[in-house]
Design a protein around this motif. Structure first.
Motif, PDB file in Angstrom:
ATOM      1  N   ALA A  24      45.712  44.360  40.775  1.00 58.33           N
ATOM      2  CA  ALA A  24      46.455  45.254  39.880  1.00 58.33           C
ATOM      3  C   ALA A  24      45.602  45.717  38.707  1.00 58.33           C
ATOM      4  CB  ALA A  24      47.703  44.543  39.364  1.00 58.33           C
ATOM      5  N   ALA A  25      44.655  44.865  38.270  1.00 60.43           N
ATOM      6  CA  ALA A  25      43.841  45.186  37.091  1.00 60.43           C
ATOM      7  C   ALA A  25      42.600  45.998  37.422  1.00 60.43           C
ATOM      8  CB  ALA A  25      43.438  43.906  36.376  1.00 60.43           C
ATOM      9  N   GLN A  26      42.296  46.162  38.717  1.00 59.40           N
ATOM     10  CA  GLN A  26      41.092  46.895  39.097  1.00 59.40           C
ATOM     11  C   GLN A  26      41.199  48.365  38.724  1.00 59.40           C
ATOM     12  OE1 GLN A  26      39.737  44.275  43.022  1.00 59.40           O
ATOM     13  NE2 GLN A  26      40.760  46.221  43.300  1.00 59.40           N
ATOM     14  N   THR A  27      40.085  48.920  38.233  1.00 57.75           N
ATOM     15  CA  THR A  27      40.001  50.356  38.001  1.00 57.75           C
ATOM     16  C   THR A  27      39.063  50.912  39.059  1.00 57.75           C
ATOM     17  OG1 THR A  27      38.209  50.007  36.418  1.00 57.75           O
ATOM     18  CG2 THR A  27      40.437  50.169  35.538  1.00 57.75           C
ATOM     19  N   GLY A  28      39.555  51.855  39.840  1.00 55.68           N
ATOM     20  CA  GLY A  28      38.746  52.384  40.926  1.00 55.68           C
ATOM     21  C   GLY A  28      38.746  51.438  42.107  1.00 55.68           C
ATOM     22  N   LYS A  29      37.833  51.686  43.011  1.00 56.93           N
ATOM     23  CA  LYS A  29      37.745  50.893  44.234  1.00 56.93           C
ATOM     24  C   LYS A  29      37.203  49.506  43.925  1.00 56.93           C
ATOM     25  CE  LYS A  29      35.718  50.911  48.876  1.00 56.93           C
ATOM     26  NZ  LYS A  29      34.797  51.619  49.806  1.00 56.93           N
ATOM     27  N   ALA A 107      37.294  19.886  26.858  1.00 52.99           N
ATOM     28  CA  ALA A 107      37.204  18.690  27.694  1.00 52.99           C
ATOM     29  C   ALA A 107      35.923  18.671  28.522  1.00 52.99           C
ATOM     30  CB  ALA A 107      38.422  18.611  28.615  1.00 52.99           C
ATOM     31  N   ARG A 108      35.315  19.827  28.686  1.00 52.82           N
ATOM     32  CA  ARG A 108      34.070  19.938  29.453  1.00 52.82           C
ATOM     33  C   ARG A 108      32.853  20.096  28.542  1.00 52.82           C
ATOM     34  NH1 ARG A 108      38.308  21.724  32.330  1.00 52.82           N
ATOM     35  NH2 ARG A 108      38.282  21.546  34.627  1.00 52.82           N
ATOM     36  N   GLY A 109      33.019  19.780  27.264  1.00 52.07           N
ATOM     37  CA  GLY A 109      31.900  19.781  26.338  1.00 52.07           C
ATOM     38  C   GLY A 109      31.493  21.144  25.824  1.00 52.07           C
ATOM     39  N   ARG A 110      32.380  22.114  25.901  1.00 59.62           N
ATOM     40  CA  ARG A 110      32.062  23.472  25.426  1.00 59.62           C
ATOM     41  C   ARG A 110      32.669  23.696  24.046  1.00 59.62           C
ATOM     42  NH1 ARG A 110      28.473  24.997  29.649  1.00 59.62           N
ATOM     43  NH2 ARG A 110      28.698  23.011  30.730  1.00 59.62           N
ATOM     44  N   ASP A 111      31.958  24.471  23.221  1.00 58.35           N
ATOM     45  CA  ASP A 111      32.512  24.784  21.904  1.00 58.35           C
ATOM     46  C   ASP A 111      32.448  26.275  21.584  1.00 58.35           C
ATOM     47  OD1 ASP A 111      29.842  25.252  21.253  1.00 58.35           O
ATOM     48  OD2 ASP A 111      29.612  23.360  20.170  1.00 58.35           O
ATOM     49  N   THR A 112      32.024  27.095  22.538  1.00 64.41           N
ATOM     50  CA  THR A 112      31.979  28.541  22.334  1.00 64.41           C
ATOM     51  C   THR A 112      32.436  29.244  23.608  1.00 64.41           C
ATOM     52  OG1 THR A 112      30.099  28.300  20.829  1.00 64.41           O
ATOM     53  CG2 THR A 112      30.560  30.515  21.651  1.00 64.41           C
ATOM     54  N   PHE A 113      33.286  30.244  23.421  1.00 62.55           N
ATOM     55  CA  PHE A 113      33.801  31.047  24.533  1.00 62.55           C
ATOM     56  C   PHE A 113      33.446  32.507  24.285  1.00 62.55           C
ATOM     57  CE2 PHE A 113      37.521  33.771  25.772  1.00 62.55           C
ATOM     58  CZ  PHE A 113      37.209  33.848  27.127  1.00 62.55           C
ATOM     59  N   GLU A 114      32.933  33.167  25.311  1.00 59.86           N
ATOM     60  CA  GLU A 114      32.626  34.589  25.208  1.00 59.86           C
ATOM     61  C   GLU A 114      33.141  35.337  26.431  1.00 59.86           C
ATOM     62  OE1 GLU A 114      28.633  34.593  22.412  1.00 59.86           O
ATOM     63  OE2 GLU A 114      28.445  35.272  24.497  1.00 59.86           O
ATOM     64  N   SER A 115      33.514  36.584  26.209  1.00 55.96           N
ATOM     65  CA  SER A 115      33.842  37.496  27.301  1.00 55.96           C
ATOM     66  C   SER A 115      32.907  38.687  27.165  1.00 55.96           C
ATOM     67  CB  SER A 115      35.303  37.947  27.221  1.00 55.96           C
ATOM     68  OG  SER A 115      35.663  38.682  28.376  1.00 55.96           O
ATOM     69  N   TRP A 116      32.209  39.035  28.261  1.00 61.15           N
ATOM     70  CA  TRP A 116      31.081  39.954  28.172  1.00 61.15           C
ATOM     71  C   TRP A 116      31.377  41.385  28.630  1.00 61.15           C
ATOM     72  CZ3 TRP A 116      26.711  36.385  30.558  1.00 61.15           C
ATOM     73  CH2 TRP A 116      26.422  35.363  29.644  1.00 61.15           C
ATOM     74  N   GLY A 117      32.548  41.672  29.131  1.00 60.33           N
ATOM     75  CA  GLY A 117      32.783  43.011  29.675  1.00 60.33           C
ATOM     76  C   GLY A 117      33.999  43.712  29.116  1.00 60.33           C
ATOM     77  N   VAL A 118      34.305  43.498  27.844  1.00 55.69           N
ATOM     78  CA  VAL A 118      35.490  44.103  27.236  1.00 55.69           C
ATOM     79  C   VAL A 118      35.186  45.560  26.875  1.00 55.69           C
ATOM     80  CG1 VAL A 118      37.144  43.954  25.347  1.00 55.69           C
ATOM     81  CG2 VAL A 118      36.173  41.852  26.333  1.00 55.69           C
ATOM     82  N   ILE A 119      36.012  46.476  27.336  1.00 55.84           N
ATOM     83  CA  ILE A 119      35.786  47.894  27.068  1.00 55.84           C
ATOM     84  C   ILE A 119      35.795  48.139  25.559  1.00 55.84           C
ATOM     85  CG2 ILE A 119      36.616  50.243  27.445  1.00 55.84           C
ATOM     86  CD1 ILE A 119      35.557  48.915  29.959  1.00 55.84           C
TER      87      ILE A 119
END
Length: 316
Positions: A24-29, A107-119
């Motif tokens: 549903a979230a896809q844009t294009g093919k 819980a998996r030892g991470r302290d930073t979250f990033e999302s790399w493809g935000v329009i």
């Protein structure tokens, strides 16, 4: 009532809900349901683990996360999207997924979250910044529809070599040195850090790609007088990359810039792909918005700008 669960690959209902949101979230093919489910079972050499959550309301998929855990110098970083079904946006689904995701990452030892493809300048960017993420980098995504590609003219004093898989032993040291020149790329505020490239790391990365079934294609420019690699580009072809793939990385050592070597190695890669992967129709590449020389190289090869995206980042 909103329910959020980790994705269980043995749970058909959860798999269907996950695929419903992706489609549903896809844009294009984009990939179909069968390919989406198949890809969930494939190893990804970029990540040590992928954390996937599925949000459902009355059994219907309304949102998902698919966040990869990086290793090495980036072992405290997790990257990936939070995706909400278009018909269920602005209902708190994304926020609920973020709140459920962060404890999983801690819980998996991470302290930073990033999302790399935000329009860029999208509702997604505004949502992210309102929830404590900041814009850490901007990137230009360019797309090439592959057609007939002429063999490039190599500047005097250089030759091209290419391989699929393991780097030839006589080029290993200079390949590591050339990969290290990626540190000259424009600085950003992203938490991701480039590793210190050594021959041992090159071999380790190659082994991980082989184990995941990734076909790692590499084209290099070699200085004739020294026999050393001075420019490199790579395209990793994942098992599901039949008609569409993404470019890897391209770099030229500082002393050899200005000779068009970046364009030459990329042009040869396109010629190679066209020759024995005729089913490949499209290649995407992402470049930091501040790296105008590489954006121009891509334009010369026929890439056109498809969209501008941002990296959003949050420490927790």
């Amino acid at each position: 009532m909103l329910e959020i669960k980790p994705l269980d690959l043995g749970d058909v209902a959860l798999l269907d809900a996950y695929a419903d949101v992706r489609i549903a979230a896809q844009t294009g093919k984009g990939p179909g349901r069968e390919r989406i489910v198949e890809s969930l079972r494939e190893a990804n050499p970029d990540f040590s683990e992928v954390v996937r959550l599925v949000a459902r309301r009355d059994g219907e998929g309304v949102g998902i996360t698919s966040v990869g855990l990086l290793g090495g110098v980036n072992a405290r970083l997790a990257v990936g999207p939070i995706t909400v079904h278009p018909e269920h946006r602005r209902q708190g689904v994304g926020t609920a997924l973020l709140e459920a995701l962060l404890p999983e990452l801690r819980a998996r030892g991470r302290d930073t979250f990033e999302s790399w493809g935000v329009i860029k300048d999208s509702a997604g960017e505004h949502w992210a910044t309102a929830r404590g993420l900041h814009v850490a980098a901007s990137r230009v995504i360019q797309v090439l529809t592959i057609a007939g590609t002429a063999e490039p003219v190599v500047p005097a004093g250089y030759r091209l070599e290419r391989w699929n898989g393991a780097t030839p032993e006589h080029l290993l040291v200079s390949v590591a040195e050339t990969r290290q020149s990626i540190l000259d790329a424009p600085a950003t505020e992203s938490a991701v850090r480039a590793p210190e490239w050594t021959p041992e790391l090159v071999r380790a990365e190659e082994a991980e790609a082989r184990e995941a079934g990734v076909e790692q294609r590499v084209v290099v420019a070699v200085e004739e007088t020294t026999g050393r690699v001075v420019a490199l580009t790579d395209v990793p072809l994942h098992p599901g990359d039949s008609t569409h793939t993404r470019w890897g990385s391209t770099m030229v050592t500082p002393a050899h810039r200005g000779h068009g070597l970046g364009r030459v190695v990329k042009a040869h890669m396109l010629h190679w792909l066209r020759a024995d992967r005729p089913e490949l129709e499209r290649v995407d590449t992402g470049t930091d918005a501040g790296n105008s020389p590489m954006i121009k190289v891509n334009e010369q090869l026929g890439f056109v700008v498809d969209r501008e995206v941002v990296v959003v980042s949050r420490s927790f």
